[in-house]
Design a protein around this motif. Structure first.
Motif, PDB file in Angstrom:
ATOM      1  N   UNK A  94       0.843  -1.201   0.000  1.00 16.57           N
ATOM      2  CA  UNK A  94       0.000   0.000   0.000  1.00 16.57           C
ATOM      3  C   UNK A  94       0.876   1.248   0.000  1.00 16.57           C
ATOM      4  N   UNK A  95       0.485   2.197  -0.810  1.00 12.57           N
ATOM      5  CA  UNK A  95       1.128   3.501  -0.829  1.00 12.57           C
ATOM      6  C   UNK A  95       0.411   4.409   0.180  1.00 12.57           C
ATOM      7  N   UNK A  96       1.180   5.252   0.835  1.00 15.15           N
ATOM      8  CA  UNK A  96       0.623   6.194   1.803  1.00 15.15           C
ATOM      9  C   UNK A  96       1.226   7.568   1.557  1.00 15.15           C
ATOM     10  N   UNK A  97       0.390   8.593   1.661  1.00 13.08           N
ATOM     11  CA  UNK A  97       0.879   9.957   1.470  1.00 13.08           C
ATOM     12  C   UNK A  97       0.418  10.841   2.621  1.00 13.08           C
ATOM     13  N   UNK A  98       1.352  11.582   3.142  1.00 13.95           N
ATOM     14  CA  UNK A  98       1.084  12.591   4.163  1.00 13.95           C
ATOM     15  C   UNK A  98       1.240  13.940   3.450  1.00 13.95           C
ATOM     16  N   UNK A  99       0.119  14.626   3.261  1.00 15.04           N
ATOM     17  CA  UNK A  99       0.174  15.805   2.413  1.00 15.04           C
ATOM     18  C   UNK A  99      -0.669  16.939   2.961  1.00 15.04           C
ATOM     19  N   UNK A 100      -0.520  18.086   2.325  1.00 14.80           N
ATOM     20  CA  UNK A 100      -1.318  19.262   2.653  1.00 14.80           C
ATOM     21  C   UNK A 100      -2.297  19.508   1.510  1.00 14.80           C
ATOM     22  N   UNK A 101      -3.565  19.600   1.854  1.00 12.75           N
ATOM     23  CA  UNK A 101      -4.583  19.813   0.815  1.00 12.75           C
ATOM     24  C   UNK A 101      -4.561  21.260   0.344  1.00 12.75           C
ATOM     25  N   UNK A 102      -4.866  21.434  -0.916  1.00 12.72           N
ATOM     26  CA  UNK A 102      -4.873  22.764  -1.515  1.00 12.72           C
ATOM     27  C   UNK A 102      -6.062  23.590  -1.041  1.00 12.72           C
ATOM     28  N   UNK A 103      -7.195  22.935  -0.775  1.00 15.84           N
ATOM     29  CA  UNK A 103      -8.409  23.700  -0.497  1.00 15.84           C
ATOM     30  C   UNK A 103      -8.442  24.276   0.913  1.00 15.84           C
ATOM     31  N   UNK A 104      -7.872  23.565   1.871  1.00 12.22           N
ATOM     32  CA  UNK A 104      -7.942  24.059   3.243  1.00 12.22           C
ATOM     33  C   UNK A 104      -6.587  24.161   3.937  1.00 12.22           C
ATOM     34  N   UNK A 105      -5.522  23.781   3.215  1.00 14.97           N
ATOM     35  CA  UNK A 105      -4.145  23.846   3.739  1.00 14.97           C
ATOM     36  C   UNK A 105      -3.991  23.068   5.040  1.00 14.97           C
ATOM     37  N   UNK A 106      -4.799  22.028   5.195  1.00 20.97           N
ATOM     38  CA  UNK A 106      -4.701  21.174   6.364  1.00 20.97           C
ATOM     39  C   UNK A 106      -3.969  19.875   6.006  1.00 20.97           C
ATOM     40  N   UNK A 107      -3.217  19.342   6.968  1.00 22.16           N
ATOM     41  CA  UNK A 107      -2.556  18.055   6.702  1.00 22.16           C
ATOM     42  C   UNK A 107      -3.574  16.926   6.629  1.00 22.16           C
ATOM     43  N   UNK A 108      -3.334  16.025   5.726  1.00 19.85           N
ATOM     44  CA  UNK A 108      -4.218  14.882   5.541  1.00 19.85           C
ATOM     45  C   UNK A 108      -3.385  13.670   5.170  1.00 19.85           C
ATOM     46  N   UNK A 109      -3.950  12.500   5.425  1.00 17.71           N
ATOM     47  CA  UNK A 109      -3.255  11.253   5.134  1.00 17.71           C
ATOM     48  C   UNK A 109      -4.133  10.379   4.245  1.00 17.71           C
ATOM     49  N   UNK A 110      -3.515   9.817   3.213  1.00 15.48           N
ATOM     50  CA  UNK A 110      -4.271   9.021   2.251  1.00 15.48           C
ATOM     51  C   UNK A 110      -3.566   7.699   1.973  1.00 15.48           C
ATOM     52  N   UNK A 111      -4.390   6.719   1.594  1.00 15.87           N
ATOM     53  CA  UNK A 111      -3.904   5.391   1.229  1.00 15.87           C
ATOM     54  C   UNK A 111      -4.282   5.047  -0.203  1.00 15.87           C
ATOM     55  N   UNK A 112      -3.412   4.300  -0.860  1.00 19.59           N
ATOM     56  CA  UNK A 112      -3.754   3.729  -2.145  1.00 19.59           C
ATOM     57  C   UNK A 112      -4.590   2.476  -1.964  1.00 19.59           C
ATOM     58  N   UNK A 113      -4.974   1.892  -3.093  1.00 19.80           N
ATOM     59  CA  UNK A 113      -5.871   0.735  -3.046  1.00 19.80           C
ATOM     60  C   UNK A 113      -5.135  -0.574  -2.787  1.00 19.80           C
ATOM     61  N   UNK A 114      -3.814  -0.544  -2.910  1.00 23.45           N
ATOM     62  CA  UNK A 114      -3.011  -1.740  -2.686  1.00 23.45           C
ATOM     63  C   UNK A 114      -2.710  -2.483  -3.972  1.00 23.45           C
ATOM     64  N   UNK A 115      -1.535  -3.071  -4.018  1.00 19.69           N
ATOM     65  CA  UNK A 115      -1.132  -3.875  -5.167  1.00 19.69           C
ATOM     66  C   UNK A 115      -0.463  -5.146  -4.657  1.00 19.69           C
ATOM     67  N   UNK A 116      -0.847  -6.271  -5.230  1.00 18.62           N
ATOM     68  CA  UNK A 116      -0.349  -7.561  -4.762  1.00 18.62           C
ATOM     69  C   UNK A 116       1.036  -7.841  -5.315  1.00 18.62           C
ATOM     70  N   UNK A 117       1.919  -8.254  -4.431  1.00 19.02           N
ATOM     71  CA  UNK A 117       3.237  -8.742  -4.818  1.00 19.02           C
ATOM     72  C   UNK A 117       3.358 -10.181  -4.335  1.00 19.02           C
ATOM     73  N   UNK A 118       3.637 -11.083  -5.251  1.00 19.23           N
ATOM     74  CA  UNK A 118       3.776 -12.492  -4.918  1.00 19.23           C
ATOM     75  C   UNK A 118       5.144 -12.977  -5.363  1.00 19.23           C
ATOM     76  N   UNK A 119       5.892 -13.541  -4.421  1.00 20.31           N
ATOM     77  CA  UNK A 119       7.228 -14.045  -4.704  1.00 20.31           C
ATOM     78  C   UNK A 119       7.211 -15.553  -4.483  1.00 20.31           C
TER      79      UNK A 119
END
Length: 121
Positions: A94-119
């Motif tokens: 899963x990808x994760x981003x800690x960012x500042x939103x443009x509309x309210x300049x508040x910090x927010x945290x988001x997750x991706x949908x996930x990608x399977x890795x099989x070894x």
């Protein structure tokens, strides 16, 4: 609205390599940090690697020397180059981003949908 779109997962034999990508798009003023986590059934999600806006990186002990996190700030994209893969690296990443939103300049945290890795062994 912010979306994290991941790509690059798949199946690989032990010892092989994969490269994951994650692009953040949408209502973004700035990205403070991006990271990759992974999760297997029945276990907690764990941090694999992270990279901050200044470029500093952090890795889980289990992947040090094998995985490399990097970023393209202009594209709001983070990469995870995974080499010398082991069967125990099998997980949903899963990808994760800690960012500042443009509309309210508040910090927010988001997750991706996930990608399977099989070894495979």
């Amino acid at each position: 609205q912010v979306q994290l779109v991941e790509s690059g997962g798949g199946w690989v034999e032990a010892g092989g390599s994969l490269r994951l990508s994650c692009t953040a798009a949408g209502n973004i003023f700035g990205i403070n940090a991006m990271a990759w986590y992974r999760q297997t059934p029945g276990k907690q999600r764990e941090l694999v690697a992270s990279i901050r806006s200044g470029g500093s990186t952090n890795y889980a002990d289990s992947v040090k020397g094998r995985f490399t996190i990097s970023r393209d700030s202009a594209k709001n994209t983070v990469y995870l180059q995974m080499n010398s893969l082991k069967p125990e690296d099998t997980a949903v990443y899963y990808c994760n981003a800690d960012l500042t939103r443009r509309d309210n300049l508040l910090p927010s945290n988001y997750w991706g949908q996930g990608t399977q890795v099989t070894v495979s062994s």
